[in-house]
Enzyme design. Structure first.
Site, PDB file in Angstrom:
ATOM      1  N   ASP A  26      36.673  35.220  35.959  1.00 48.13           N
ATOM      2  CA  ASP A  26      36.462  35.021  37.400  1.00 48.13           C
ATOM      3  C   ASP A  26      35.384  35.904  38.054  1.00 48.13           C
ATOM      4  O   ASP A  26      35.606  36.447  39.149  1.00 48.13           O
ATOM      5  CB  ASP A  26      37.795  35.215  38.146  1.00 48.13           C
ATOM      6  CG  ASP A  26      38.870  34.232  37.701  1.00 48.13           C
ATOM      7  OD1 ASP A  26      38.642  33.522  36.703  1.00 48.13           O
ATOM      8  OD2 ASP A  26      39.933  34.179  38.334  1.00 48.13           O
TER       9      ASP A  26
ATOM     10  N   ASP B 274      38.190  30.527  38.755  1.00 57.10           N
ATOM     11  CA  ASP B 274      39.155  30.032  39.716  1.00 57.10           C
ATOM     12  C   ASP B 274      38.496  28.797  40.347  1.00 57.10           C
ATOM     13  O   ASP B 274      37.321  28.863  40.760  1.00 57.10           O
ATOM     14  CB  ASP B 274      39.333  31.130  40.781  1.00 57.10           C
ATOM     15  CG  ASP B 274      40.771  31.468  41.070  1.00 57.10           C
ATOM     16  OD1 ASP B 274      41.655  31.095  40.291  1.00 57.10           O
ATOM     17  OD2 ASP B 274      41.002  32.110  42.120  1.00 57.10           O
TER      18      ASP B 274
ATOM     19  N   HIS C   6      39.785  26.029  42.839  1.00 59.92           N
ATOM     20  CA  HIS C   6      40.915  25.508  43.619  1.00 59.92           C
ATOM     21  C   HIS C   6      40.562  24.282  44.457  1.00 59.92           C
ATOM     22  O   HIS C   6      39.461  24.208  45.016  1.00 59.92           O
ATOM     23  CB  HIS C   6      41.429  26.588  44.579  1.00 59.92           C
ATOM     24  CG  HIS C   6      41.959  27.816  43.909  1.00 59.92           C
ATOM     25  ND1 HIS C   6      42.962  27.785  42.973  1.00 59.92           N
ATOM     26  CD2 HIS C   6      41.632  29.135  44.074  1.00 59.92           C
ATOM     27  CE1 HIS C   6      43.227  29.029  42.587  1.00 59.92           C
ATOM     28  NE2 HIS C   6      42.431  29.866  43.221  1.00 59.92           N
TER      29      HIS C   6
ATOM     30  N   HIS D  66      39.499  30.588  48.852  1.00 61.86           N
ATOM     31  CA  HIS D  66      38.458  31.158  47.990  1.00 61.86           C
ATOM     32  C   HIS D  66      38.236  30.224  46.808  1.00 61.86           C
ATOM     33  O   HIS D  66      39.120  29.458  46.433  1.00 61.86           O
ATOM     34  CB  HIS D  66      38.873  32.551  47.480  1.00 61.86           C
ATOM     35  CG  HIS D  66      40.136  32.516  46.667  1.00 61.86           C
ATOM     36  ND1 HIS D  66      41.389  32.529  47.248  1.00 61.86           N
ATOM     37  CD2 HIS D  66      40.345  32.403  45.330  1.00 61.86           C
ATOM     38  CE1 HIS D  66      42.304  32.443  46.309  1.00 61.86           C
ATOM     39  NE2 HIS D  66      41.720  32.357  45.140  1.00 61.86           N
TER      40      HIS D  66
ATOM     41  N   LYS E 222      40.491  26.947  36.123  1.00 62.64           N
ATOM     42  CA  LYS E 222      41.934  27.147  36.301  1.00 62.64           C
ATOM     43  C   LYS E 222      42.286  27.165  37.782  1.00 62.64           C
ATOM     44  O   LYS E 222      41.403  27.337  38.630  1.00 62.64           O
ATOM     45  CB  LYS E 222      42.374  28.453  35.634  1.00 62.64           C
ATOM     46  CG  LYS E 222      41.669  29.653  36.225  1.00 62.64           C
ATOM     47  CD  LYS E 222      42.036  30.900  35.488  1.00 62.64           C
ATOM     48  CE  LYS E 222      41.440  32.112  36.172  1.00 62.64           C
ATOM     49  NZ  LYS E 222      41.836  32.280  37.578  1.00 62.64           N
TER      50      LYS E 222
ATOM     51  N   CYS F 103      44.274  38.045  37.852  1.00 63.24           N
ATOM     52  CA  CYS F 103      43.879  37.157  36.745  1.00 63.24           C
ATOM     53  C   CYS F 103      43.626  37.893  35.434  1.00 63.24           C
ATOM     54  O   CYS F 103      43.959  37.367  34.365  1.00 63.24           O
ATOM     55  CB  CYS F 103      42.706  36.295  37.171  1.00 63.24           C
ATOM     56  SG  CYS F 103      43.237  35.108  38.439  1.00 63.24           S
TER      57      CYS F 103
HETATM   58  C1  VGL Z   1      42.579  35.988  41.688  1.00 64.75           C
HETATM   59  C2  VGL Z   1      43.736  36.312  43.643  1.00 64.75           C
HETATM   60  C3  VGL Z   1      43.735  34.965  43.879  1.00 64.75           C
HETATM   61  C4  VGL Z   1      41.911  36.582  40.496  1.00 64.75           C
HETATM   62  C5  VGL Z   1      42.574  34.633  41.917  1.00 64.75           C
HETATM   63  O1  VGL Z   1      40.920  36.011  39.985  1.00 64.75           O
HETATM   64  O2  VGL Z   1      42.375  37.651  40.040  1.00 64.75           O
HETATM   65  N1  VGL Z   1      43.173  36.814  42.551  1.00 64.75           N
HETATM   66  N2  VGL Z   1      43.162  34.136  43.014  1.00 64.75           N
HETATM   67 ZN    ZN Z   2      42.725  32.037  43.339  1.00 64.77          ZN
END
Ligand code: VGL
Ligand code: ZN
Length: 180
Positions: free
Chosen positions: A9, A47, A49, A62, A87, A128
């Protein structure tokens, strides 16, 4: 047995200026770029979403799929990445772990490639990176977490250090990039 670098990420929204910015999240990018040169197999997670995910009840929106915020940090040498995992793509789950990627079954892929050691870096230590590391252990891999190539959200101060403790206690190896 082979080793792989897993970059978790390293996306604009987790870096300064992003909607869920991690302090100094971008400082790890040059460290990761050096690491990339030391591995034959480079895997990333992103990430990714949908705008209506339940995940945004806990977090500011985000890394919405196909937006600038979901893109890799511009300085990351992403052209060297051999496998890109997505993901958190469903509207019903968090998808913290790279092992929850929906475009490929990471565990099968790593077993097929005869990878046993996974070197983990990226964002964020307390979500993550942690969940990916714990899943790696559960799936029978040896995770190595590169402590100078990760950064924490620290919703509460100390969350990042707590996560490191948790990963260590679970059985992962903590090391610095210079040791690789
Ligand atoms: C993450 C918070 C929300 C991460 C992803 O990549 O660690 N943290 N979504
Ligand atoms: Zn996230």
């Amino acid at each position: 047995m082979k080793k792989a670098l897993l970059i978790v990420d390293v996306q604009n929204d987790f870096c300064p200026g992003g909607s869920l910015a991690v302090k100094d999240g971008d400082k790890i990018v040059p460290v990761i770029n050096e690491l990339i040169e030391k591995f034959d197999l480079i895997i990333s997670s992103q990430d990714w979403h949908p705008a209506d995910t339940v995940h945004f009840e806990k977090w500011p929106p985000h890394c919405i799929a196909d937006t600038f915020g979901a893109a890799f940090h511009p300085n990351l040498h992403s052209e060297k990445i051999g496998l890109k995992l997505l993901k958190g793509t469903k509207n019903s789950d968090d998808g913290y772990s790279a092992f929850e990627a929906t475009n490929i079954d990471l565990s099968h892929y790593l077993h097929d490639q005869k990878v046993s050691s996974i070197y983990i870096c990226g964002l964020t230590t307390d979500y993550c990176v942690k969940q990916t590391t714990l899943d790696a252990l559960e799936q029978g891999f040896h995770p190595f977490v590169i402590t100078n190539a990760i950064a924490a959200v620290d919703v509460k101060p100390g969350d990042g250090n707590k996560a490191l403790q948790e990963m260590y206690t679970a059985g992962c190896t903590l090391l610095e990039s210079i040791e690789i």
